[in-house]
Write an enzyme that holds these catalytic residues in place. Structure first.
Site, short mmCIF file in Angstrom:
data_model
loop_
_atom_site.label_atom_id
_atom_site.label_comp_id
_atom_site.label_asym_id
_atom_site.label_seq_id
_atom_site.Cartn_x
_atom_site.Cartn_y
_atom_site.Cartn_z
CB THR A 169 -0.61 0.14 1.11
OG1 THR A 169 -1.40 -1.28 1.44
CG2 THR A 169 -1.97 1.14 1.60
CB THR A 220 0.49 -0.27 5.28
OG1 THR A 220 1.05 -1.37 3.68
CG2 THR A 220 1.90 -0.60 6.02
#
Length: 309
Positions: A169, A220
């Site tokens: 991410t 993330t």
């Protein structure tokens, strides 16, 4: 005056190969520098996180924008969200295709609609009406991600897909000199995901959260795990209870690991300009810019500090 700070991450995950490490570090450093320069020029925290994440979306080394991993049909579907800690306004998009920078659409959702979240065709229609250019979907598909999808489909027969490979991410958090905080998070999701799968990234409170009275966080990791524990809001809850940023990060990541065996990472700031970076995955590329200094790292114990140009 509050201290301006930007912190970025390039996704928690497994080991990053040596041939990619330098490119990944350069991408992180560029994103943190761009975000910090926006603040130095008087931009807002929201401007800074959008600017930093746009840099990472444009870098094929990261799982967002033009580096997004592919779903089971070999297509790119992207998610993103952004939030302004000043008034809790937020914008998010999911399952968007054929655009270079989903984070820009998320910001437009936040600022130009009465809604917080648009998905798929509705998001595409809004983006087009807002002047966001569409690009051919294949422009977002890299050779590296084609290979990753092939490998994942090959391994999937054994049902041994490792979370650690699938955690990419990108995200940013910032505090500006006016004491406002913001976050932005963007992703291509997980390799070989079902069409229409949405993870934590666009979900306010999971993929990120920002509140001037507490701080801002971008997360993330394994999206389904992050969703189950509302990781971003959980980290800020611990800050509300009086924990330091590092303690709040450790407590929230520890809870996710113990409750649902999920690994990942968080970056945090508060309006005073304090910041923290923590992860339980093998690695997490990160960078932070504050007071003319640039901090960056990829693996545990690997931190470099340089002067900003």
């Amino acid at each position: 005056m509050n201290a301006a700070v930007v912190v970025v991450h390039g996704g928690g995950g497994g080991n990053i190969s040596n041939d990619r490490k330098e490119r990944v570090r350069q991408g992180i450093v560029k994103a943190a520098t761009v975000g910090y320069n926006i603040l130095k020029e008087g931009g807002s925290a929201v401007d800074a996180v959008e600017g930093a994440v746009t840099v990472l979306e444009d870098d094929p080394e990261f799982n967002a924008g033009c580096g997004s991993v592919l779903n089971e049909n070999g297509e790119v579907e992207m998610d993103a969200s952004i939030m302004n800690g000043k008034d809790l306004s937020a914008g998010a998009v999911s399952a968007v295709r054929c655009v270079a920078n989903p984070i820009k659409i998320a910001r437009l959702v936040m600022e130009k609609t009465p809604h917080c979240f648009l998905t798929d065709q509705g998001a595409a229609k809004f983006a087009a009406a807002s002047g966001i250019p569409t690009i051919p979907g294949e422009q977002l598909v890299t050779e590296r991600n084609k290979k990753r999808l092939e490998n994942e489909k090959h391994e999937k027969g054994a049902q041994k897909s490792d979370y650690q490979k699938n955690l990419g991410t990108v995200g940013a958090v910032a505090a500006d000199c006016r004491g406002n905080v913001a976050y932005a998070t963007s992703t291509g999701g997980i390799v070989n995901k079902m069409v229409g799968r949405v993870g934590d990234t666009p979900c306010i409170g999971s993929g990120g959260y920002a509140d001037n009275d507490i701080g801002a966080v971008s997360t993330t990791g394994h999206g389904e795990s992050i969703l189950r524990v509302n990781l971003a809001r959980l980290a800020l809850f611990h800050m509300e209870q009086g924990k330091t940023l590092e303690e709040a990060a450790d407590a929230s990541l520890g809870y996710m690991k113990s409750k649902v065996k999920g690994v990942g990472g968080v970056i945090l700031v508060n309006k005073a300009g304090d910041w923290a970076v923590k992860w339980t995955s093998t690695s997490m590329p990160w960078g932070a810019a504050k007071d003319g200094k640039l901090y960056s790292g990829i693996d545990l114990g690997d931190t470099s500090i340089t002067d900003l140009p």
